[in-house]
Design a protein around this motif. Structure first.
Motif, mmCIF file in Angstrom:
data_model
loop_
_atom_site.group_PDB
_atom_site.id
_atom_site.type_symbol
_atom_site.label_atom_id
_atom_site.label_comp_id
_atom_site.label_asym_id
_atom_site.label_seq_id
_atom_site.Cartn_x
_atom_site.Cartn_y
_atom_site.Cartn_z
ATOM 1 N N THR A 7 -9.832 -5.813 8.641
ATOM 2 C CA THR A 7 -11.233 -5.714 8.223
ATOM 3 C C THR A 7 -11.454 -4.451 7.400
ATOM 4 O OG1 THR A 7 -11.971 -6.934 10.170
ATOM 5 C CG2 THR A 7 -13.621 -5.590 9.045
ATOM 6 N N PHE A 8 -10.911 -3.331 7.865
ATOM 7 C CA PHE A 8 -11.038 -2.076 7.134
ATOM 8 C C PHE A 8 -10.432 -2.197 5.738
ATOM 9 C CE2 PHE A 8 -9.225 1.985 5.774
ATOM 10 C CZ PHE A 8 -10.375 2.760 5.713
ATOM 11 N N ILE A 9 -9.241 -2.756 5.638
ATOM 12 C CA ILE A 9 -8.560 -2.911 4.349
ATOM 13 C C ILE A 9 -9.369 -3.803 3.417
ATOM 14 C CG2 ILE A 9 -6.525 -3.927 3.243
ATOM 15 C CD1 ILE A 9 -4.923 -2.844 5.697
ATOM 16 N N LYS A 10 -9.874 -4.921 3.927
ATOM 17 C CA LYS A 10 -10.678 -5.823 3.091
ATOM 18 C C LYS A 10 -11.963 -5.144 2.622
ATOM 19 C CE LYS A 10 -8.958 -10.227 4.811
ATOM 20 N NZ LYS A 10 -9.299 -11.486 5.498
ATOM 21 N N GLN A 11 -12.576 -4.343 3.482
ATOM 22 C CA GLN A 11 -13.782 -3.616 3.086
ATOM 23 C C GLN A 11 -13.467 -2.591 1.997
ATOM 24 O OE1 GLN A 11 -15.131 -2.085 6.856
ATOM 25 N NE2 GLN A 11 -16.476 -3.836 7.214
ATOM 26 N N GLN A 12 -12.339 -1.900 2.141
ATOM 27 C CA GLN A 12 -11.956 -0.908 1.136
ATOM 28 C C GLN A 12 -11.628 -1.579 -0.202
ATOM 29 O OE1 GLN A 12 -12.180 2.544 1.557
ATOM 30 N NE2 GLN A 12 -13.267 1.715 3.318
ATOM 31 N N LEU A 13 -10.978 -2.736 -0.152
ATOM 32 C CA LEU A 13 -10.704 -3.481 -1.381
ATOM 33 C C LEU A 13 -12.014 -3.888 -2.058
ATOM 34 C CD1 LEU A 13 -7.727 -5.736 -0.231
ATOM 35 C CD2 LEU A 13 -7.641 -3.949 -1.991
ATOM 36 N N ALA A 14 -12.977 -4.337 -1.257
ATOM 37 C CA ALA A 14 -14.279 -4.742 -1.797
ATOM 38 C C ALA A 14 -14.986 -3.539 -2.438
ATOM 39 C CB ALA A 14 -15.146 -5.349 -0.706
ATOM 40 N N LEU A 15 -14.884 -2.380 -1.814
ATOM 41 C CA LEU A 15 -15.497 -1.178 -2.396
ATOM 42 C C LEU A 15 -14.883 -0.826 -3.744
ATOM 43 C CD1 LEU A 15 -15.892 1.106 0.756
ATOM 44 C CD2 LEU A 15 -17.716 0.038 -0.584
ATOM 45 N N ARG A 44 -7.233 7.381 7.816
ATOM 46 C CA ARG A 44 -7.189 5.995 7.336
ATOM 47 C C ARG A 44 -7.599 5.837 5.877
ATOM 48 N NH1 ARG A 44 -11.840 2.629 10.424
ATOM 49 N NH2 ARG A 44 -13.598 3.815 9.679
ATOM 50 N N TYR A 45 -8.445 6.724 5.358
ATOM 51 C CA TYR A 45 -8.847 6.614 3.958
ATOM 52 C C TYR A 45 -7.709 7.029 3.025
ATOM 53 C CZ TYR A 45 -13.423 5.852 5.943
ATOM 54 O OH TYR A 45 -14.464 5.335 6.662
ATOM 55 N N THR A 46 -7.037 8.107 3.351
ATOM 56 C CA THR A 46 -5.878 8.540 2.562
ATOM 57 C C THR A 46 -4.762 7.513 2.675
ATOM 58 O OG1 THR A 46 -6.454 10.855 2.954
ATOM 59 C CG2 THR A 46 -4.202 10.405 2.215
ATOM 60 N N ALA A 47 -4.541 7.018 3.888
ATOM 61 C CA ALA A 47 -3.498 6.010 4.111
ATOM 62 C C ALA A 47 -3.769 4.767 3.268
ATOM 63 C CB ALA A 47 -3.430 5.641 5.589
ATOM 64 N N PHE A 48 -5.032 4.345 3.208
ATOM 65 C CA PHE A 48 -5.375 3.175 2.393
ATOM 66 C C PHE A 48 -5.123 3.459 0.912
ATOM 67 C CE2 PHE A 48 -8.203 1.015 -0.484
ATOM 68 C CZ PHE A 48 -7.856 -0.304 -0.237
ATOM 69 N N ASP A 49 -5.596 4.603 0.430
ATOM 70 C CA ASP A 49 -5.438 4.942 -0.990
ATOM 71 C C ASP A 49 -3.971 4.967 -1.409
ATOM 72 O OD1 ASP A 49 -8.165 5.061 -1.476
ATOM 73 O OD2 ASP A 49 -8.272 7.234 -1.185
ATOM 74 N N ARG A 50 -3.124 5.565 -0.588
ATOM 75 C CA ARG A 50 -1.688 5.626 -0.900
ATOM 76 C C ARG A 50 -1.070 4.226 -0.886
ATOM 77 N NH1 ARG A 50 0.312 10.959 0.443
ATOM 78 N NH2 ARG A 50 -1.141 12.339 -0.626
ATOM 79 N N ALA A 51 -1.432 3.427 0.099
ATOM 80 C CA ALA A 51 -0.912 2.060 0.187
ATOM 81 C C ALA A 51 -1.408 1.225 -0.996
ATOM 82 C CB ALA A 51 -1.320 1.418 1.506
ATOM 83 N N PHE A 52 -2.677 1.396 -1.355
ATOM 84 C CA PHE A 52 -3.252 0.669 -2.479
ATOM 85 C C PHE A 52 -2.480 0.967 -3.763
ATOM 86 C CE2 PHE A 52 -6.106 0.411 -6.108
ATOM 87 C CZ PHE A 52 -6.579 -0.891 -5.998
ATOM 88 N N GLU A 53 -2.224 2.233 -4.020
ATOM 89 C CA GLU A 53 -1.473 2.618 -5.225
ATOM 90 C C GLU A 53 -0.078 2.009 -5.222
ATOM 91 O OE1 GLU A 53 -2.452 4.190 -8.022
ATOM 92 O OE2 GLU A 53 -4.445 4.101 -7.151
#
Length: 62
Positions: A7-15, A44-53
């Protein structure tokens, strides 16, 4: 209630305006996200950004 990782990942992708992604990309993103939190002790925000890249390679069209 604790938010699920998916859910967190999908929300961050939507943002980021990302709505068109494959299940494979989502699974890769989730795996890297968990690794970043577990092994590298990132928030979790840094972790998402690094994974996204890593998954989207900074593609401007994504």
């Amino acid at each position: 209630m604790k938010e699920s990782k998916t859910t967190f990942i999908k929300q961050q992708l939507a943002l980021k305006g990302i709505y068109d992604y494959t299940e494979k990309q989502l699974e890769q993103l989730k795996s890297l996200f968990i690794d970043n939190i577990t092994h590298f002790k990132m928030d979790r925000y840094t972790a998402f950004d690094r994974a996204f890249e890593a998954v989207f390679r900074g593609d401007k069209d994504v």
